[in-house]
Design an enzyme around this catalytic site. Sequence first.
Site, PDB file in Angstrom:
ATOM      1  N   SER A 148       0.951  -1.151   0.076  1.00  0.00           N
ATOM      2  CA  SER A 148       0.123   0.132  -0.021  1.00  0.00           C
ATOM      3  C   SER A 148       0.844   1.323   0.025  1.00  0.00           C
ATOM      4  O   SER A 148       2.197   1.140   0.322  1.00  0.00           O
ATOM      5  CB  SER A 148      -0.882  -0.015   1.410  1.00  0.00           C
ATOM      6  OG  SER A 148      -1.660   1.272   1.350  1.00  0.00           O
ATOM      7  N   TYR A 161      -0.849  -1.031  10.718  1.00  0.00           N
ATOM      8  CA  TYR A 161      -0.910  -1.127   9.043  1.00  0.00           C
ATOM      9  C   TYR A 161       0.368  -0.778   8.282  1.00  0.00           C
ATOM     10  O   TYR A 161       0.594  -1.390   7.518  1.00  0.00           O
ATOM     11  CB  TYR A 161      -2.351  -0.443   8.620  1.00  0.00           C
ATOM     12  CG  TYR A 161      -2.665  -0.705   7.202  1.00  0.00           C
ATOM     13  CD1 TYR A 161      -3.220  -1.888   6.574  1.00  0.00           C
ATOM     14  CD2 TYR A 161      -2.280   0.393   6.289  1.00  0.00           C
ATOM     15  CE1 TYR A 161      -3.300  -2.246   5.418  1.00  0.00           C
ATOM     16  CE2 TYR A 161      -2.745  -0.088   4.970  1.00  0.00           C
ATOM     17  CZ  TYR A 161      -3.458  -1.066   4.662  1.00  0.00           C
ATOM     18  OH  TYR A 161      -3.608  -1.294   3.275  1.00  0.00           O
TER      19      TYR A 161
END
Length: 277
Positions: A148, A161
């Site tokens: 990401s 994350y």
Amino acid sequence: MTGKELDGLGVLVTGGGTGIGKACATSLVLSGASVTICGRTEQRLQEAQEEIARCYGGDSTIQYRICDVTEEDQVAETVTAAALLTGELNGVVANAGGGGAIAPYDLQDLEEFTRVLHLNVLGTMLCVKHSVPHMRKAGGGSFVGMSSIAGHLTHLWFGAYPIAKAGIEAMMQNAADEFGSSNIRFNAVRPGFIETEIMEAIPRDSETFQSYIDNTPLGSVGQPKDVGSLVKFLIGPESRWITGQCINIDGGHSLRRGPQFTEFLMGLPEEQRAEEK
């Protein structure tokens, strides 16, 4: 015109029932690959399998398996099932992952933090561990880890994350070096804001959504099929000389700054949320 450059290839896509994973599976099937999708929710997997088979290919090109990627026995069984579909495993898209609670680090819950790390990093590692022997037997292959822009661009309040996605990128680079001699390639892709079911939770009139648009040079949001097209390229033979890379697919977002999620902070007094901005 749709090519069939992946004819005969067997590919596993984890988290393939919805969103980016489903788009990756669709793109691979359209190019001739025989694809196994897996995830934890059978209904989603069955619906995705039926849709892809009905619209893009025959029943022999797509199958599903229930699998929690943090459970090693389930991963091993699923990888073996994917290899059996064509007789060998040629590619893996380790898409299963996800985030956790939105909170600053001093308020992060240890159990939730650990869950996110396990889902993303451990889940990807187990896919590497159990797919490498199959791809080595096949004479090589391609493994794509789903990172990401959060893996290299600050995403405030995202807890584990960003760390997890950075870990996936480091894993892909190390694995590329370790298994290059076996002709197995490892790369990561870094999606930005992609219009998936998860992103529907961000109101289009919110500060958060606007922060994505303001920091994206192309001025919009991406579609799952955009990521699917890149993944198909990395799985296929045209990318044979690409390994150990982390590729952005974000409309240019990584040229600027991360999104602003402060309005989603929970458990903080309003005045402290204002200070955090």
